[in-house]
Structures are given as structure tokens and as C-alpha cells.
Design a protein around this motif. Structure first.
Motif, short mmCIF file in Angstrom:
data_model
loop_
_atom_site.label_atom_id
_atom_site.label_comp_id
_atom_site.label_asym_id
_atom_site.label_seq_id
_atom_site.Cartn_x
_atom_site.Cartn_y
_atom_site.Cartn_z
N THR A 115 0.83 -1.20 0.00
CA THR A 115 0.00 0.00 0.00
C THR A 115 0.87 1.26 0.00
OG1 THR A 115 -1.74 -1.19 1.20
CG2 THR A 115 -1.83 1.22 1.23
N ALA A 116 1.93 1.27 0.81
CA ALA A 116 2.80 2.44 0.89
C ALA A 116 3.43 2.75 -0.46
CB ALA A 116 3.88 2.22 1.95
N VAL A 117 3.95 1.73 -1.12
CA VAL A 117 4.60 1.93 -2.43
C VAL A 117 3.61 2.45 -3.44
CG1 VAL A 117 5.64 0.73 -4.38
CG2 VAL A 117 6.47 0.28 -2.07
N ASN A 118 2.45 1.83 -3.51
CA ASN A 118 1.47 2.25 -4.52
C ASN A 118 0.87 3.62 -4.21
OD1 ASN A 118 1.03 0.25 -6.76
ND2 ASN A 118 0.89 -1.14 -5.02
N LEU A 119 0.72 3.96 -2.94
CA LEU A 119 0.24 5.30 -2.61
C LEU A 119 1.29 6.36 -2.95
CD1 LEU A 119 -1.70 4.87 0.76
CD2 LEU A 119 -2.62 5.15 -1.54
N ALA A 120 2.56 6.05 -2.74
CA ALA A 120 3.62 6.97 -3.12
C ALA A 120 3.60 7.19 -4.63
CB ALA A 120 4.98 6.43 -2.68
N ILE A 142 11.09 -2.70 0.35
CA ILE A 142 10.93 -1.69 -0.69
C ILE A 142 11.85 -1.93 -1.88
CG2 ILE A 142 11.10 0.78 -1.22
CD1 ILE A 142 8.66 -0.05 0.48
N PRO A 143 13.13 -2.33 -1.69
CA PRO A 143 13.97 -2.57 -2.87
C PRO A 143 13.38 -3.60 -3.82
CG PRO A 143 15.34 -2.39 -0.93
CD PRO A 143 13.91 -2.42 -0.44
N MET A 144 12.87 -4.69 -3.30
CA MET A 144 12.27 -5.73 -4.14
C MET A 144 11.02 -5.20 -4.83
SD MET A 144 10.95 -9.51 -3.05
CE MET A 144 10.25 -10.65 -4.25
N MET A 145 10.20 -4.47 -4.10
CA MET A 145 8.94 -3.98 -4.66
C MET A 145 9.14 -2.94 -5.76
SD MET A 145 6.46 -3.74 -1.31
CE MET A 145 5.82 -5.24 -0.55
N LEU A 146 10.25 -2.19 -5.66
CA LEU A 146 10.53 -1.18 -6.67
C LEU A 146 11.54 -1.65 -7.71
CD1 LEU A 146 10.66 2.11 -4.54
CD2 LEU A 146 8.89 1.43 -6.18
N ASP A 205 13.83 18.22 -2.85
CA ASP A 205 12.60 18.99 -3.03
C ASP A 205 11.35 18.12 -3.08
OD1 ASP A 205 14.15 21.24 -3.09
OD2 ASP A 205 14.22 21.35 -5.27
N LEU A 206 11.15 17.33 -2.03
CA LEU A 206 10.00 16.44 -1.97
C LEU A 206 8.78 17.16 -1.42
CD1 LEU A 206 11.52 13.12 -0.56
CD2 LEU A 206 11.04 13.70 -2.95
N ASP A 207 7.64 16.96 -2.05
CA ASP A 207 6.37 17.39 -1.48
C ASP A 207 5.95 16.43 -0.36
OD1 ASP A 207 5.92 19.60 -3.25
OD2 ASP A 207 5.45 18.14 -4.82
N TYR A 208 6.19 15.14 -0.60
CA TYR A 208 5.83 14.12 0.39
C TYR A 208 6.94 13.07 0.46
CZ TYR A 208 1.16 15.96 -0.70
OH TYR A 208 0.09 16.79 -0.93
N LEU A 209 7.30 12.70 1.68
CA LEU A 209 8.14 11.54 1.92
C LEU A 209 7.29 10.52 2.66
CD1 LEU A 209 10.82 10.00 1.95
CD2 LEU A 209 11.39 11.19 4.09
N ILE A 210 7.05 9.40 2.02
CA ILE A 210 6.28 8.32 2.64
C ILE A 210 7.24 7.43 3.42
CG2 ILE A 210 4.73 6.38 2.23
CD1 ILE A 210 3.58 9.13 1.45
N ILE A 211 6.96 7.22 4.70
CA ILE A 211 7.78 6.31 5.50
C ILE A 211 6.99 5.04 5.75
CG2 ILE A 211 8.93 5.93 7.70
CD1 ILE A 211 9.73 8.75 7.83
N ASP A 212 7.53 3.94 5.24
CA ASP A 212 6.90 2.63 5.43
C ASP A 212 7.40 2.05 6.74
OD1 ASP A 212 5.60 0.20 5.02
OD2 ASP A 212 7.30 -0.64 3.91
N LEU A 213 6.57 2.12 7.78
CA LEU A 213 6.96 1.65 9.10
C LEU A 213 6.86 0.13 9.22
CD1 LEU A 213 5.18 4.24 11.42
CD2 LEU A 213 7.63 4.02 11.03
N PRO A 214 7.65 -0.47 10.10
CA PRO A 214 7.42 -1.88 10.42
C PRO A 214 6.12 -2.00 11.21
CG PRO A 214 9.07 -0.96 11.88
CD PRO A 214 8.77 0.09 10.85
N GLY A 316 8.82 -6.45 -8.80
CA GLY A 316 9.40 -5.11 -8.80
C GLY A 316 8.74 -4.19 -9.80
N THR A 317 7.50 -4.48 -10.14
CA THR A 317 6.74 -3.66 -11.10
C THR A 317 5.41 -3.28 -10.48
OG1 THR A 317 5.87 -5.69 -12.11
CG2 THR A 317 7.84 -4.73 -13.11
N PRO A 318 5.40 -2.31 -9.58
CA PRO A 318 4.18 -2.01 -8.80
C PRO A 318 3.01 -1.57 -9.66
CG PRO A 318 5.90 -0.38 -8.42
CD PRO A 318 6.53 -1.47 -9.18
N THR A 319 1.83 -1.88 -9.16
CA THR A 319 0.58 -1.76 -9.90
C THR A 319 0.35 -0.37 -10.50
OG1 THR A 319 -0.37 -3.43 -8.44
CG2 THR A 319 -1.92 -2.11 -9.73
N VAL A 320 0.48 0.66 -9.70
CA VAL A 320 0.17 2.02 -10.17
C VAL A 320 1.09 2.41 -11.32
CG1 VAL A 320 0.16 4.47 -9.53
CG2 VAL A 320 -0.83 2.77 -7.99
N ALA A 321 2.34 1.90 -11.30
CA ALA A 321 3.30 2.25 -12.34
C ALA A 321 3.08 1.47 -13.63
CB ALA A 321 4.72 2.03 -11.84
#
Length: 362
Positions: A115-120, A142-146, A205-214, A316-321
């Protein structure tokens, strides 16, 4: 009715922003109105990314001004300027980052990282500059997912450059250790490394930094809540009762440390059979909505339990992308717009101000 600036503004007061629920005047979105005979030129400003929702809004404006005021041509210029929002007491925003949004869950296995990756990616697709930090020091995914690997570059020997994947700036301890090396650290080392990873990365210059917590409410979560300038958090859960019990603990933790919770994302809400189309609520239904009502927050949206999402993340090919026109990608983008819109209504941080401006002429 005559075509005047006051008349135009009166009509715009009847057009709602679907993500905030406010009309354009109340939302202070109208920056300028120009009248030339029967032609109207509007300058609007948005405080959150909403690229996919703007065409329908522009059409609604044109239709209403034509029907009510007889406008012959309506041009709309939309400017997106995302501000920095207030963080915890005595903390200041991170350099190069306007807003940090923590994505949390009470327990593992609810699809929080997916969810974090796809929301980012959804926020980026909507027009924002976005980064993602993998804060799961013991189980980085995250490395594997991206689909990224290799140690990040360092230009000065003191800081590191984020990896770029699908337009996201990304950082994870997994990039330094590799897939097979465990992180056998005690709590203090873990929290110290998280802070180091966050502050030594050269975020641009990020508008948002998403932090994927454990998952959970332990050392990492408390460190983030007390020492890292967080604008807001959102909670990921499944409808299952046992997941909701832990999700409630995560929500209450953020409340206690005065980090606003934007809302709840209900993952794996329903499974649609690929053969017959039958919808099955495998993990129950309505849990996210009941939790949101109980704690006075919002159910930002529901996501499907879908094999394609899992396969895409594993590859490593997330849905939104890679499937931007899919129903699942549309759901992620709708949730991202809602979350960003809700954040846009919070108090702003006055200590920094570097604008990100995107102009769209239609």
C-alpha cells in the motif's frame, strides 16, 4: 444574469472539490477571475496533487458558467502549490522535504508495504514530488517492490543519494545489506540507524516523503513519532477483527504523540474471482468503516485482494506504475488524493516555503 466577476464567483461557490468536499470559494482555490465580453479566464490554485480529478472539475465549471451566465468560452489555469504542514512540537521539517507521512499497521501481513509503495506512486502520478523511506530495518521490502538494488552513491562521503525508481526517490537499509543478510540489532541501534538513514539521504525537493513503518508500536514507531518531523500518518488494516485490534493500537499511539491520522486504508477488502466475477469478502467486511467511525477518523478507501497486485510487487513492477489504467490503480489514486486533500486542510508550517508549481492550461 450578467457576466461579472461577482457573478462568476457566486457560481463557483456551488462547485465542490470532490476530495475536500469544499466549494471552490470556501477552499480559497480561486486566485483570479478575468472577464472579456462573454469569455471567462480563471486562475485556480490547489494545495494538494489532484491531476486525474481536474478534467471533470474543469468541465463542471465550464458547464455551469455557460448554463447560468451564458459564458461562451471558459479557460482554466490550474496551479498546484503544495505547502509544508505543521509537525510535532519543537521539531522542524526535514531539509528538502515538505511533508513526512507515516504509513503504519498494527500487525504484519496486511499489505502495508504494498500500500505504501502504490500510494507513493499514486501521489506522484497525481502531480507531486514523492520519496519513500523503508523504515522496516529488520525486514526491508521496498527494494524488491521497486526493483532496485546496489548501494546508493555518495558524492561527498557523508551523505547518500536516493535511488530513483518509477519517478520516486527511494532509500532502504536493504540497499546496503542485500537480500540475504539479516539485521541482528537491538532497539537502540535500530532507531539510531533509521534516523541516520533519514537525515543523511539527500532528498531533493519532496512534497511528500512516505515512510513505510514496520508493524507494531515499538522502538521504531516511537522514535519516528518523537524525533522525526511527521506531518501525518495513515493506518493500513484488513477487515479482519484480529488485524483491526492491532490497527487500533497504532492509531491510538499516533494520537498520544499528537501526530494527526489522515484515515484508514482497508486492504484486501474483497476478492473478485477471475473466472466467474463472484465477489467474496474473504477477511470479513465493514471493519475499516466501523473503526473509522469509532475513532472519529475517515475510511480513505478499500483495496482489493488480487493476485495481479501480489505478482506485480514480487516482480518489482508495482501496480500504479505498470497498470495505471487498472481498477486497482484507480483505487490507489483515489485514496492518495483523499489523503493529500485532508492533509492540505491542516495547519501549515511557516518555517520553510519552497514552492512546487505545476501549471496546466486547458
Amino acid at each position: 444574469m450578467s457576466l461579472t466577476e461577482d457573478a462568476v464567483r457566486a457560481e463557483l461557490a456551488h462547485i465542490l472539490d470532490p476530495d475536500t468536499g469544499l466549494d471552490l470559494i470556501s477552499a480559497n482555490a480561486v486566485r483570479a477571475v478575468g472577464i472579456d465580453g462573454q469569455n471567462v479566464a480563471l486562475a485556480l490554485q490547489w494545495a494538494y496533487p489532484a491531476k486525474s480529478g481536474q478534467p471533470a472539475l474543469i468541465e463542471a465549471i465550464r458547464s455551469r458558467l455557460a448554463e447560468r451566465l451564458g459564458a461562451q468560452a471558459v479557460s482554466v489555469e490550474i496551479q498546484t502549490r503544495i505547502p509544508a504542514h505543521k509537525v510535532q512540537k519543537e521539531l522542524s521539517p526535514l531539509p528538502g522535504v515538505k511533508n513526512i507521512v507515516a504509513v503504519a499497521s498494527g500487525k504484519g501481513g496486511v499489505g502495508k508495504s504494498t500500500t505504501a509503495v502504490n500510494l507513493a506512486l499514486a501521489l506522484a502520478a497525481e502531480g507531486a514530488s514523492v520519496g519513500i523511506l523503508d523504515a522496516d530495518i529488520h525486514g526491508p521490502s521496498i527494494p524488491m517492490m521497486l526493483g532496485i538494488s546496489g548501494k546508493p552513491d555518495s558524492l561527498d562521503g557523508k551523505t547518500v543519494e536516493p535511488k530513483i525508481a518509477y519517478g520516486l526517490q527511494a532509500m532502504s537499509i536493504g540497499l546496503f545489506l542485500g537480500e540475504d543478510t539479516p539485521t541482528i540489532w537491538r532497539g537502540p541501534m535500530t532507531t539510531q540507524y533509521l534516523q541516520q538513514l533519514l537525515t543523511t539521504t539527500r532528498w531533493q525537493d519532496l512534497d511528500y516523503l512516505i515512510i513505510d513503518l514496520p508493524p507494531g508500536t515499538g522502538d521504531i514507531q516511537l522514535t519516528l513519532a518523537q524525533r522525526i518531523p511527521v506531518s501525518a500518518a495513515l493506518i493500513v488494516t484488513t477487515p479482519q477483527d484480529i488485524a483491526l485490534i492491532d490497527a487500533k493500537k497504532a492509531l491510538k499511539m499516533f494520537e498520544k504523540v499528537e501526530v494527526p491520522v489522515l484515515g484508514i486504508v482497508e486492504n484486501m477488502a474483497v476478492h473478485i474471482c477471475s473466472n466467474c466475477g463472484h465477489a467474496d469478502a474473504v477477511f470479513g467486511e465493514g471493519g475499516g468503516a466501523r473503526m473509522a467511525e469509532q475513532y472519529g477518523t475517515e475510511l480513505l478507501g478499500q483495496l482489493p485482494l488480487q493476485r495481479a497486485i501480489r505478482e506485480q510487487m514480487d516482480a518489482g513492477t508495482p501496480t500504479v506504475a505498470v497498470a495505471p489504467d487498472s481498477p486497482a490503480a484507480a483505487a490507489y489514486r483515489a485514496i492518495a488524493r483523499k489523503a493529500a486533500a485532508k492533509l492540505s486542510r491542516q495547519a501549515r508550517n511557516k518555517s520553510i516555503g519552497f514552492p512546487n508549481i505545476v501549471i496546466q492550461n486547458t
